[in-house]
Design a protein around this motif. Structure first.
Motif, PDB file in Angstrom:
ATOM      1  N   VAL A   1      -4.391  -4.389  -6.318  1.00 13.81           N
ATOM      2  CA  VAL A   1      -3.994  -3.175  -7.024  1.00 13.81           C
ATOM      3  C   VAL A   1      -2.939  -2.458  -6.192  1.00 13.81           C
ATOM      4  O   VAL A   1      -3.117  -2.264  -4.983  1.00 13.81           O
ATOM      5  N   HIS A   2      -1.844  -2.092  -6.849  1.00 14.19           N
ATOM      6  CA  HIS A   2      -0.751  -1.411  -6.169  1.00 14.19           C
ATOM      7  C   HIS A   2      -1.173  -0.013  -5.728  1.00 14.19           C
ATOM      8  O   HIS A   2      -1.811   0.719  -6.487  1.00 14.19           O
ATOM      9  N   LEU A   3      -0.818   0.347  -4.475  1.00 18.46           N
ATOM     10  CA  LEU A   3      -1.136   1.683  -3.958  1.00 18.46           C
ATOM     11  C   LEU A   3       0.095   2.562  -3.877  1.00 18.46           C
ATOM     12  O   LEU A   3       0.103   3.698  -4.380  1.00 18.46           O
ATOM     13  N   ILE A   4       1.143   2.063  -3.240  1.00 14.10           N
ATOM     14  CA  ILE A   4       2.285   2.926  -2.957  1.00 14.10           C
ATOM     15  C   ILE A   4       3.493   2.058  -2.615  1.00 14.10           C
ATOM     16  O   ILE A   4       3.352   0.954  -2.072  1.00 14.10           O
ATOM     17  N   LEU A   5       4.675   2.548  -2.963  1.00 10.21           N
ATOM     18  CA  LEU A   5       5.928   1.870  -2.658  1.00 10.21           C
ATOM     19  C   LEU A   5       6.803   2.814  -1.857  1.00 10.21           C
ATOM     20  O   LEU A   5       6.899   4.006  -2.180  1.00 10.21           O
ATOM     21  N   ILE A   6       7.444   2.289  -0.833  1.00 12.57           N
ATOM     22  CA  ILE A   6       8.393   3.084  -0.062  1.00 12.57           C
ATOM     23  C   ILE A   6       9.710   2.317  -0.023  1.00 12.57           C
ATOM     24  O   ILE A   6       9.741   1.112   0.230  1.00 12.57           O
ATOM     25  N   ARG A   7      10.786   3.011  -0.324  1.00 15.69           N
ATOM     26  CA  ARG A   7      12.098   2.378  -0.355  1.00 15.69           C
ATOM     27  C   ARG A   7      12.650   2.244   1.065  1.00 15.69           C
ATOM     28  O   ARG A   7      12.266   2.972   1.969  1.00 15.69           O
ATOM     29  N   SER A   8      13.601   1.366   1.220  1.00 17.40           N
ATOM     30  CA  SER A   8      14.135   1.095   2.560  1.00 17.40           C
ATOM     31  C   SER A   8      14.870   2.301   3.148  1.00 17.40           C
ATOM     32  O   SER A   8      15.030   2.408   4.360  1.00 17.40           O
ATOM     33  N   ASN A   9      15.313   3.228   2.294  1.00 17.90           N
ATOM     34  CA  ASN A   9      16.005   4.414   2.809  1.00 17.90           C
ATOM     35  C   ASN A   9      15.059   5.620   2.974  1.00 17.90           C
ATOM     36  O   ASN A   9      15.508   6.734   3.264  1.00 17.90           O
ATOM     37  N   GLU A  10      13.776   5.405   2.790  1.00 18.92           N
ATOM     38  CA  GLU A  10      12.775   6.448   3.007  1.00 18.92           C
ATOM     39  C   GLU A  10      12.043   6.214   4.315  1.00 18.92           C
ATOM     40  O   GLU A  10      11.899   5.063   4.755  1.00 18.92           O
ATOM     41  N   ARG A  11      11.558   7.270   4.912  1.00 18.49           N
ATOM     42  CA  ARG A  11      10.855   7.143   6.192  1.00 18.49           C
ATOM     43  C   ARG A  11       9.359   7.428   6.056  1.00 18.49           C
ATOM     44  O   ARG A  11       8.555   6.928   6.861  1.00 18.49           O
ATOM     45  N   GLU A  12       9.008   8.236   5.075  1.00 14.53           N
ATOM     46  CA  GLU A  12       7.600   8.608   4.921  1.00 14.53           C
ATOM     47  C   GLU A  12       7.337   8.930   3.452  1.00 14.53           C
ATOM     48  O   GLU A  12       8.201   9.453   2.745  1.00 14.53           O
ATOM     49  N   LYS A  13       6.109   8.606   3.029  1.00 16.17           N
ATOM     50  CA  LYS A  13       5.724   8.895   1.649  1.00 16.17           C
ATOM     51  C   LYS A  13       4.236   9.185   1.600  1.00 16.17           C
ATOM     52  O   LYS A  13       3.464   8.586   2.354  1.00 16.17           O
ATOM     53  N   HIS A  14       3.845  10.100   0.719  1.00 14.48           N
ATOM     54  CA  HIS A  14       2.444  10.477   0.598  1.00 14.48           C
ATOM     55  C   HIS A  14       1.968  10.249  -0.832  1.00 14.48           C
ATOM     56  O   HIS A  14       2.729  10.426  -1.786  1.00 14.48           O
ATOM     57  N   SER A  15       0.702   9.889  -0.955  1.00 11.84           N
ATOM     58  CA  SER A  15       0.070   9.804  -2.263  1.00 11.84           C
ATOM     59  C   SER A  15      -1.413  10.080  -2.066  1.00 11.84           C
ATOM     60  O   SER A  15      -2.146   9.219  -1.580  1.00 11.84           O
ATOM     61  N   GLY A  16      -1.859  11.273  -2.422  1.00 16.21           N
ATOM     62  CA  GLY A  16      -3.256  11.640  -2.217  1.00 16.21           C
ATOM     63  C   GLY A  16      -3.646  11.559  -0.747  1.00 16.21           C
ATOM     64  O   GLY A  16      -3.022  12.187   0.113  1.00 16.21           O
ATOM     65  N   ARG A  17      -4.628  10.735  -0.432  1.00 16.28           N
ATOM     66  CA  ARG A  17      -5.073  10.568   0.970  1.00 16.28           C
ATOM     67  C   ARG A  17      -4.293   9.478   1.703  1.00 16.28           C
ATOM     68  O   ARG A  17      -4.631   9.133   2.836  1.00 16.28           O
ATOM     69  N   LEU A  18      -3.275   8.937   1.067  1.00 20.76           N
ATOM     70  CA  LEU A  18      -2.483   7.871   1.667  1.00 20.76           C
ATOM     71  C   LEU A  18      -1.181   8.423   2.223  1.00 20.76           C
ATOM     72  O   LEU A  18      -0.520   9.252   1.599  1.00 20.76           O
ATOM     73  N   ARG A  19      -0.834   7.931   3.423  1.00 18.20           N
ATOM     74  CA  ARG A  19       0.465   8.259   3.995  1.00 18.20           C
ATOM     75  C   ARG A  19       1.078   6.960   4.508  1.00 18.20           C
ATOM     76  O   ARG A  19       0.450   6.238   5.275  1.00 18.20           O
ATOM     77  N   VAL A  20       2.281   6.682   4.078  1.00 19.29           N
ATOM     78  CA  VAL A  20       2.979   5.474   4.496  1.00 19.29           C
ATOM     79  C   VAL A  20       4.234   5.864   5.261  1.00 19.29           C
ATOM     80  O   VAL A  20       4.943   6.780   4.854  1.00 19.29           O
ATOM     81  N   THR A  21       4.475   5.181   6.353  1.00 12.06           N
ATOM     82  CA  THR A  21       5.725   5.359   7.091  1.00 12.06           C
ATOM     83  C   THR A  21       6.461   4.029   7.145  1.00 12.06           C
ATOM     84  O   THR A  21       5.850   2.958   7.052  1.00 12.06           O
ATOM     85  N   LEU A  22       7.752   4.107   7.280  1.00 10.73           N
ATOM     86  CA  LEU A  22       8.589   2.913   7.358  1.00 10.73           C
ATOM     87  C   LEU A  22       9.628   3.118   8.443  1.00 10.73           C
ATOM     88  O   LEU A  22      10.334   4.133   8.455  1.00 10.73           O
ATOM     89  N   ASP A  23       9.717   2.163   9.345  1.00 15.71           N
ATOM     90  CA  ASP A  23      10.738   2.176  10.399  1.00 15.71           C
ATOM     91  C   ASP A  23      11.531   0.882  10.271  1.00 15.71           C
ATOM     92  O   ASP A  23      11.097  -0.171  10.745  1.00 15.71           O
ATOM     93  N   THR A  24      12.669   0.953   9.615  1.00 18.21           N
ATOM     94  CA  THR A  24      13.456  -0.262   9.371  1.00 18.21           C
ATOM     95  C   THR A  24      14.085  -0.790  10.657  1.00 18.21           C
ATOM     96  O   THR A  24      14.357  -1.981  10.754  1.00 18.21           O
ATOM     97  N   SER A  25      14.290   0.068  11.648  1.00 21.25           N
ATOM     98  CA  SER A  25      14.865  -0.423  12.910  1.00 21.25           C
ATOM     99  C   SER A  25      13.864  -1.306  13.649  1.00 21.25           C
ATOM    100  O   SER A  25      14.248  -2.247  14.347  1.00 21.25           O
TER     101      SER A  25
END
Lengths: 114, 113
Positions: free
Chosen positions: B44-68
Motif C-alpha cells: 500500500v502506497h504511503l507517501i511520495l517525495i519528488r527529487s527536488n523536495e527535501r522533506e514531506k509530511h503526511s499525518g504521523r509520517l515524515r519523509v526526508t530525501l537527500d539526493t546528494s
C-alpha cells in the motif's frame, strides 16, 4: 477505489506445468507490473507493460512470459514451472505519466511448485 | 538489480516510540516512494517525495530525501501496534519507461503494545 485483483491467493502446481497468473485492474491504468517477492530479496520486477500489447523485461524475466491483450488484464505465464519459481507473486498497476503516481497492488498469489 | 536498500532490516520498538527507517539508492531518480506491506498481503502506497523536495509530511509520517547522499528516511512518530508491517522504498529512474519502480529489500517493523 482502485482495485487490482489477482485470480488466486494460493496456488500449488507440479514441476513442468504451464501456469497462468491473472491480474485485472479496474481504473484504466496504462502501466501494469509483475513482481516476485522472496525473503531477504524484496520485490524484483519480472515484466511490465505500459500499453496494450507492449511489454518490457524487468530484472528477472527468465522462465516467464506475459500477455496484455486488453488494457485491464495482464497475465504472467510460467512456461514450465520449476521449484525455484515457488514465491509470492505481486501484480501492480499505475496511471502512467512521469512517475509521480503511485502503484496499486493486488493481494498477491503465493505459488508453490512441487 | 536492487536499487534501494533499507536499513535496518528489522526494527522492534515499544508503542508510543518513534520508528526511523532508511533507504539508500544507487542511481539518479525522479521520485522516491514509501510503501507498507502487512504480512502476506499486497503493498500500500504511503507517501511520495519528488527529487527536488527535501522533506514531506503526511499525518504521523515524515519523509526526508537527500539526493546528494542518495538516501531517504521514513519516520513514523508515536508508533502504534497497528503500524507493525514491512516498509519498502521504491524509486524510478529518469530514463525508465512505463514508470518502472524498483523496490528495496524492506524493513520489518514490530511495534510492541
Amino acid at each position: 477505489d482502485v482495485k487490482v485483483t489477482q485470480s488466486s491467493r494460493y496456488l500449488v502446481k507440479r514441476t513442468g506445468e504451464k501456469v497462468f497468473l491473472e491480474c485485472v485492474q479496474d481504473m484504466d491504468h496504462e502501466n501494469m507490473f509483475w513482481y516476485r517477492q522472496d525473503p531477504g530479496l524484496g520485490l524484483r520486477l519480472i515484466y511490465f507493460s505500459y500499453d496494450v500489447k507492449m511489454k518490457e523485461k524487468g530484472d528477472i524475466p527468465e522462465g516467464y512470459s506475459v500477455s496484455r491483450e486488453k488494457k485491464e488484464r495482464f497475465s504472467l505465464i510460467l512456461e514450465s514451472a520449476s521449484t525455484n519459481q515457488t514465491s509470492m507473486y505481486l501484480c501492480a498497476s499505475s496511471f502512467g505519466g512521469d512517475g509521480t503516481t503511485e502503484a496499486f497492488f493486488g493481494q498477491g498469489t503465493r505459488l508453490t511448485v512441487v | 538489480s536492487q536499487q534501494g536498500e533499507e536499513d535496518p532490516q528489522a526494527l522492534s520498538i515499544q508503542e508510543g516510540e518513534n520508528a526511523t527507517m532508511n533507504c539508500s539508492y544507487k542511481t539518479s531518480i525522479n521520485n522516491l516512494q514509501w510503501y507498507r506491506q502487512n504480512s502476506g498481503r499486497g503493498l500500500v502506497h504511503l507517501i511520495l517525495i519528488r527529487s527536488n523536495e527535501r522533506e514531506k509530511h503526511s499525518g504521523r509520517l515524515r519523509v526526508t530525501l537527500d539526493t546528494s547522499k542518495k538516501s531517504s528516511s521514513l519516520l513514523i512518530t508515536a508508533a502504534r501496534a497497528a503500524d507493525t508491517a514491512s516498509y519498502f522504498c521504491a524509486t524510478d529512474a529518469p530514463e525508465s519507461s512505463g514508470d518502472k519502480l524498483t523496490f528495496g529489500t524492506g524493513t520489518r517493523l514490530a511495534v510492541r503494545p
